[in-house]
Design a protein around this motif. Structure first.
Motif, PDB file in Angstrom:
ATOM      1  N   UNK A   1      36.021  45.350 120.630  1.00  0.00           N
ATOM      2  CA  UNK A   1      37.247  45.956 121.161  1.00  0.00           C
ATOM      3  C   UNK A   1      38.314  44.866 121.159  1.00  0.00           C
ATOM      4  N   UNK A   2      39.019  44.749 120.037  1.00  0.00           N
ATOM      5  CA  UNK A   2      39.994  43.674 119.860  1.00  0.00           C
ATOM      6  C   UNK A   2      41.390  44.150 120.276  1.00  0.00           C
ATOM      7  N   UNK A   3      42.141  43.236 120.900  1.00  0.00           N
ATOM      8  CA  UNK A   3      43.490  43.554 121.375  1.00  0.00           C
ATOM      9  C   UNK A   3      44.545  42.748 120.624  1.00  0.00           C
ATOM     10  N   UNK A   4      45.699  43.368 120.414  1.00  0.00           N
ATOM     11  CA  UNK A   4      46.883  42.592 120.037  1.00  0.00           C
ATOM     12  C   UNK A   4      47.888  42.790 121.168  1.00  0.00           C
ATOM     13  N   UNK A   5      48.369  41.669 121.742  1.00  0.00           N
ATOM     14  CA  UNK A   5      49.398  41.753 122.777  1.00  0.00           C
ATOM     15  C   UNK A   5      50.720  41.316 122.157  1.00  0.00           C
ATOM     16  N   UNK A   6      51.687  42.226 122.184  1.00  0.00           N
ATOM     17  CA  UNK A   6      53.011  41.895 121.663  1.00  0.00           C
ATOM     18  C   UNK A   6      53.895  41.519 122.850  1.00  0.00           C
TER      19      UNK A   6
ATOM     20  N   UNK B   1      39.967  49.655 109.057  1.00  0.00           N
ATOM     21  CA  UNK B   1      39.918  50.210 110.424  1.00  0.00           C
ATOM     22  C   UNK B   1      38.535  50.210 111.055  1.00  0.00           C
ATOM     23  N   UNK B   2      37.473  50.268 110.244  1.00  0.00           N
ATOM     24  CA  UNK B   2      36.130  50.366 110.821  1.00  0.00           C
ATOM     25  C   UNK B   2      35.514  49.008 111.117  1.00  0.00           C
ATOM     26  N   UNK B   3      36.214  47.917 110.761  1.00  0.00           N
ATOM     27  CA  UNK B   3      35.632  46.583 110.961  1.00  0.00           C
ATOM     28  C   UNK B   3      35.602  46.226 112.441  1.00  0.00           C
ATOM     29  N   UNK B   4      34.695  45.337 112.806  1.00  0.00           N
ATOM     30  CA  UNK B   4      34.574  44.967 114.219  1.00  0.00           C
ATOM     31  C   UNK B   4      35.760  44.118 114.663  1.00  0.00           C
ATOM     32  N   UNK B   5      36.476  43.499 113.713  1.00  0.00           N
ATOM     33  CA  UNK B   5      37.631  42.679 114.107  1.00  0.00           C
ATOM     34  C   UNK B   5      38.953  43.436 113.966  1.00  0.00           C
ATOM     35  N   UNK B   6      38.880  44.753 113.817  1.00  0.00           N
ATOM     36  CA  UNK B   6      40.102  45.557 113.767  1.00  0.00           C
ATOM     37  C   UNK B   6      40.617  45.797 115.184  1.00  0.00           C
ATOM     38  N   UNK B   7      41.937  45.926 115.324  1.00  0.00           N
ATOM     39  CA  UNK B   7      42.549  46.168 116.632  1.00  0.00           C
ATOM     40  C   UNK B   7      42.158  47.554 117.164  1.00  0.00           C
TER      41      UNK B   7
ATOM     42  N   UNK C   1      39.302  42.739 131.561  1.00  0.00           N
ATOM     43  CA  UNK C   1      38.712  43.936 132.160  1.00  0.00           C
ATOM     44  C   UNK C   1      38.082  44.861 131.117  1.00  0.00           C
ATOM     45  N   UNK C   2      38.756  45.028 129.989  1.00  0.00           N
ATOM     46  CA  UNK C   2      38.339  46.087 129.067  1.00  0.00           C
ATOM     47  C   UNK C   2      37.891  45.596 127.696  1.00  0.00           C
ATOM     48  N   UNK C   3      38.044  44.321 127.417  1.00  0.00           N
ATOM     49  CA  UNK C   3      37.699  43.834 126.077  1.00  0.00           C
ATOM     50  C   UNK C   3      36.220  43.587 125.922  1.00  0.00           C
ATOM     51  N   UNK C   4      35.830  43.214 124.714  1.00  0.00           N
ATOM     52  CA  UNK C   4      34.421  42.873 124.475  1.00  0.00           C
ATOM     53  C   UNK C   4      34.300  41.403 124.103  1.00  0.00           C
ATOM     54  N   UNK C   5      35.352  40.611 124.397  1.00  0.00           N
ATOM     55  CA  UNK C   5      35.322  39.162 124.158  1.00  0.00           C
ATOM     56  C   UNK C   5      35.050  38.836 122.698  1.00  0.00           C
ATOM     57  N   UNK C   6      35.556  39.678 121.796  1.00  0.00           N
ATOM     58  CA  UNK C   6      35.378  39.439 120.357  1.00  0.00           C
ATOM     59  C   UNK C   6      36.579  38.638 119.846  1.00  0.00           C
ATOM     60  N   UNK C   7      37.715  39.289 119.584  1.00  0.00           N
ATOM     61  CA  UNK C   7      38.895  38.611 119.054  1.00  0.00           C
ATOM     62  C   UNK C   7      40.141  39.251 119.654  1.00  0.00           C
ATOM     63  N   UNK C   8      41.008  38.431 120.207  1.00  0.00           N
ATOM     64  CA  UNK C   8      42.240  38.942 120.785  1.00  0.00           C
ATOM     65  C   UNK C   8      43.409  38.078 120.342  1.00  0.00           C
ATOM     66  N   UNK C   9      44.576  38.719 120.242  1.00  0.00           N
ATOM     67  CA  UNK C   9      45.717  38.056 119.603  1.00  0.00           C
ATOM     68  C   UNK C   9      46.989  38.245 120.413  1.00  0.00           C
ATOM     69  N   UNK C  10      47.844  37.234 120.424  1.00  0.00           N
ATOM     70  CA  UNK C  10      49.164  37.370 121.016  1.00  0.00           C
ATOM     71  C   UNK C  10      50.203  37.168 119.921  1.00  0.00           C
TER      72      UNK C  10
ATOM     73  N   UNK D   1      42.088  40.355 111.980  1.00  0.00           N
ATOM     74  CA  UNK D   1      41.216  40.508 110.802  1.00  0.00           C
ATOM     75  C   UNK D   1      40.754  39.176 110.227  1.00  0.00           C
ATOM     76  N   UNK D   2      41.399  38.066 110.652  1.00  0.00           N
ATOM     77  CA  UNK D   2      40.963  36.752 110.172  1.00  0.00           C
ATOM     78  C   UNK D   2      39.644  36.317 110.818  1.00  0.00           C
ATOM     79  N   UNK D   3      39.221  37.026 111.844  1.00  0.00           N
ATOM     80  CA  UNK D   3      38.013  36.628 112.568  1.00  0.00           C
ATOM     81  C   UNK D   3      36.778  36.964 111.738  1.00  0.00           C
ATOM     82  N   UNK D   4      36.373  36.041 110.907  1.00  0.00           N
ATOM     83  CA  UNK D   4      35.369  36.307 109.879  1.00  0.00           C
ATOM     84  C   UNK D   4      34.896  34.961 109.326  1.00  0.00           C
ATOM     85  N   UNK D   5      33.614  34.838 109.106  1.00  0.00           N
ATOM     86  CA  UNK D   5      33.044  33.561 108.659  1.00  0.00           C
ATOM     87  C   UNK D   5      33.634  33.041 107.366  1.00  0.00           C
TER      88      UNK D   5
END
Lengths: 614, 614
Positions: free
Chosen positions: A411-416, A437-443, A516-525, A552-556
């Motif tokens: 559950x990735x967030x982008x904060x604008x 859209x189906x990737x785990x690093x999608x917003x 509170x609501x994320x899954x601690x995967x990838x978040x962006x500001x 989407x850059x969150x990838x090995x």
């Protein structure tokens, strides 16, 4: 017969004896008649009970062929099963099934699935069963004949009353004979534990090799992949055809296909891995503990990995080569869609591993039922890496005590932020949702600073998504402001062209929402304010935190880690996109000159760091 | 009463009504008689059922004191429990027990253990129970009176038929009132999850502080420890006295004692930790991913730790300061022998933590029954570190899905090679077993090269151990050669002045033995042959592998790690002796200029390592 009658009577079932002779089966009319008779009896709920009509039998020596003649009750049963086109033949014995040796020998193991090519020569038959005429040799012969003529057979114990019921419920009881067994169960006779133990033993041999030798194995694998291109493609085409027949989604079928280009690219990536610096035995830290007592922290293989992956057969090659590079043993379980492709790739790779290491370094688990057994082996498997759906990952996490490296949710967030560059914000938000859209690093959730409502930036962002076909759901605030349907939960991963939007007070509100609501995967500001950016980068407690870059850059591969083992949202061991280092642990190596502790008297600890030579 | 009789009749039990008056209790003779009557009835298996004799009661207003007079059924029950010296009083209500507010309010929580000092003012009582005269207010009053006069009371629901049975089986049902509750259950009203969540929230505040501020907290704690020396010692002395009275082993009592020197040394070690380089936010790796897109791998706190430790109260100070240094939230469970010492140390430390972080950063779990609840919280606790007996560690490992850092077994080997320096071998072998026989890094098995039998070195080694009082057990070979009693298993940890001896073929035999029977803790080779040494160091797959140094060096302090978190024999995360880095994970921080992935078109990956500035 009297006993059968008495027993069936208690169930209000009528039983009827049918006494037959081997010679009867020579007569075509008899066979036809037999079919009709049995069918009628079953319609009348009468159980036919067959036996040899000994009184009129003319047989002298037992027949040893399968020409339609029987030679004991087991072969009679096999014959009847064939004639009556039975769905299943159950042969009851006084032991649990077919063993690799005499059942009384503790080293004998129950064979769950009989594979003719493999077991025929391997099995030592003991004395024949104490009950009736046919011993286990006779039973197996009958079972093989029926099975290879298309009737599945199970040999199990007649002593356990519930065994027949278990067999009918599909549980793993006794020994199964099936004409396709060789295709789908090459390993089920070796127990899960044996596989894991063998993989560990082989991995120790692999670790004992020189770095150069391990490199050479990878080169051999790369060469073998290219040399076997035709065979690999032939097997892969069968998988693809089966998938198409089964009406699998086109995108899934596409992932299954192994083109010559893909095979050559895989070989290339294996060679690249071979050329990489050896990750094993690297000195990570060096300390002089006391005069002449030197401590090193070195990188070391984890041991045995279990990797469960879905669909793409190229994953098998990547994972296997990563395991070899990192000196680990490996158990692999692929998806059933790629069954044949995985089997041939596994064979090609295993054949390229020298005998000094052994063919059991990489075990291929082919039946789904092995997985629960493997997940119990927390003493011999060190890490499980599930690569597949959230459901697969969650299920594995919930059923094993073995550490799991992976992520269930993304559950990735982008904060604008209010201080954003609007064009950049639109670009990042669109890419984060739409690139895949189906990737785990999608917003999955877009958070917008409240001030952006006034100056219409919020509307621009919304338009950028909606005009590209993204369905939007609002949090309590956004749904009112933008007249959007309300999102059912902020903890939701859409995995599709949909996302949640909410308006937040400021960067603190965004951070709080993410915790509170994320899954601690990838978040962006997205912001042009460096102070706000640093605050966000420092405080958001996720595996990956980005400033002004798409999630989407969150990838090995994009991170430059080389091959990707997986993405971990756990906090123990590796975190975020994980490369080969996730397959390593450390060992402490100390070299002394006879130093002893002796209550810490007589030793002067210096604890000086020693620079590590590159 | 008719209903009671009908019900009890079904169980073949006779019930008898006893109607009493408040005034009756004024009569001493009545009270004595009452005791005898009830005793006789119980002897006859007759259940006495008390009620107020309403018909002859002269009471006008309910009495509000506890002078031996009752004012409703609840106070009558409390009174009878006291008079009859009951083991337990159960008050049945129409709700599950005492809640912090009206039970119908979803924010109200069930209080598992009532603590007068804490709850008396906190609770909002709602409407009185719909059944009978006494509401919850009356019940609590009666319960408090009985409890503080020495009779434990439980208020629970009378609707659940099995509740009385559950109470008698000691399960956590309803609300318990006990005169000692304040001592042993200060936190049981806050659920385990609340504690963990509060610790995480506080840890985020701690992480948001500057490095300097975190350092300052540790200084304040060190000061507070010294300033409160008297109070700490007073509480500690009570623990020590209790332990002595209970006849605890002298060595255990000694570990419990907190001398002024120990307190000042603890304060010193906290200051040392404060002066250590901040472990949080260190850049471990830096990469230019593409032009203007920079990726950093930084160290980051794990989150919330649960540490279960036994006996020594100084461990609390060490662990708490390590947690603060590494920015983690902490839940601590100490041994009951150190109950008072732990409580005062926890208070002193928590009081020194500024309000901006909050007092719930470090939670002290005081009752053993909380542990199973805490071990279930794998979503809010990140790591469990058990410090104590093998049994404690195994039990925790087997009951939780939270990652566990620790070791259950320490089966350490010393292998004496044929090319050894004999004096060194004797010195190392003696130290490894005798420096602290019960330690996890003490030698449990001595492996000796077979050539050392001929030249009598084997006998010298045996003598070195036996002459110091070590009891020896032999493997199949050694027991024959040396005429020793045979060891029951090679996988045995003696934890005392005893060990197993076995003769092996060579270094390969030793390595094989260690892999088969060791616990991958610490293993040592004694040899002057550098090639054999390197072979051993490279191939033995244990957390620590030593050459010519005692296994007793396997320890965080001796390794120079500063404070020791524990010793891990797991392979995931930290391994071997673990310092503060075991309490850290990593985060990936990426700073961009608006880059997007867009199918990897239009971005040129550079993946250049950037040197990290010291």
């Amino acid at each position: 017969m009297a006993y059968y009658e008495t027993m069936f009577d208690q169930l209000d079932v009528t039983a009827a004896q049918l006494l037959v002779n081997d010679s009867s089966f020579r007569d075509k009319e008899f066979r036809k008649q037999l079919n009709e008779t049995v069918k009628s009896m079953l319609d009348l709920r009468v159980i036919p009970i067959f036996n040899e009509n000994d009184a009129i039998s003319t047989r002298r020596a037992p027949y040893q062929d399968s020409s339609g003649i029987f030679w004991d009750n087991d072969s009679l049963a096999a014959l009847l099963a064939l004639e009556l086109k039975a769905d299943l033949l159950i042969l009851l014995s006084d032991v649990e099934g077919l063993y690799t040796g005499p059942p009384s020998d503790p080293n004998s193991k129950l064979i769950h699935t009989f594979i003719k090519e493999k077991h025929q020569d391997e099995i030592t038959f003991g004395d024949k069963s104490r009950l009736g005429r046919g011993g286990m040799t006779a039973k197996v012969k009958a079972a093989v004949n029926a099975a290879y003529a298309g009737i599945p057979v199970i040999i199990t114990s007649g002593y356990a009353a519930e065994n027949i019921d278990k067999v009918l419920r599909g549980l793993r009881v006794g020994t199964l004979f099936h004409q396709d067994a060789r295709l789908w169960a090459p390993i089920t006779d070796s127990t899960a534990r044996d596989m894991a133990v063998a993989a560990r033993e082989s991995s120790r041999k692999l670790q004992a090799l020189s770095s150069e030798d391990r490199k050479q194995i990878l080169y051999s694998i790369a060469d073998a992949l290219e040399a076997n291109e035709k065979t690999i493609r032939a097997e892969n085409e069968l998988d693809v055809a089966t998938a198409q027949e089964a009406g699998l989604e086109e995108s899934l079928v596409a992932r299954l296909v192994m083109t010559p280009a893909k095979i050559s690219s895989l070989a290339g990536s294996v060679r690249k891995l071979a050329d990489m610096e050896d990750p094993i035995g690297r000195v990570l830290k060096k300390t002089e503990v006391a005069d002449g007592l030197v401590l090193e922290k070195t990188s070391s293989p984890l041991g045995v990995l279990l990797i469960v992956f879905e669909s793409r057969p190229d994953a098998l090659v990547q994972i296997a080569s990563l395991a070899i590079r990192s000196g680990n043993g490996l158990l692999l379980k692929g998806g059933k869609e790629a069954r044949r492709s995985n089997a041939i790739l596994h064979k090609v790779i295993t054949d390229a591993i020298p005998e000094t290491v052994g063919g059991k370094l990489i075990g291929l688990v082919t039946s789904r039922e092995e997985i629960p057994d493997l997940l119990k082996l927390d003493d011999v498997i060190d890490l499980v890496i599930p690569r597949g759906s959230n459901q697969l990952v969650s299920q594995i996490k919930n059923t094993t005590k073995i550490p799991v490296l992976g992520h269930a949710d993304g559950i990735c967030h982008v904060y604008v932020d209010k201080a954003c560059n609007v064009d950049m914000a639109k670009r990042i938000v669109s890419d984060a949702k739409l690139d895949y859209p189906a990737a785990c690093n999608a917003m999955e959730t877009l958070l917008v600073h409240k001030d952006l409502e006034q100056n219409a930036v919020l509307n621009e962002l919304i338009f950028a998504l909606q005009s590209n076909g993204v369905t939007l759901y609002g949090g309590p605030k956004a749904s009112k402001i933008l007249n959007l349907p309300e999102a059912r939960s902020f903890n939701h991963e859409y995995c599709s062209k949909a996302c949640t939007v909410e308006v937040v007070e400021d960067v603190y509100g965004a951070i709080d929402h993410i915790h509170r609501h994320g899954s601690a995967h990838t978040d962006c500001i997205v912001t042009e304010d460096p102070e706000v950016a640093e605050l966000f980068l420092r405080q958001v407690d996720s595996a990956a935190v980005f400033h002004n870059a798409s999630t989407r850059f969150s990838d090995g591969f994009r991170f430059g880690l080389g091959a990707e083992v997986g993405i971990s949202t756990g906090r123990i061991h590796a975190r975020g996109p994980v490369g080969v280092e996730g397959l390593l642990t450390t060992r402490w190596i100390m070299r002394g000159k006879g130093q002893v502790v002796d209550g810490d008297n007589g030793i002067a600890y210096t604890h000086q760091d020693i620079p590590i030579q590159a």
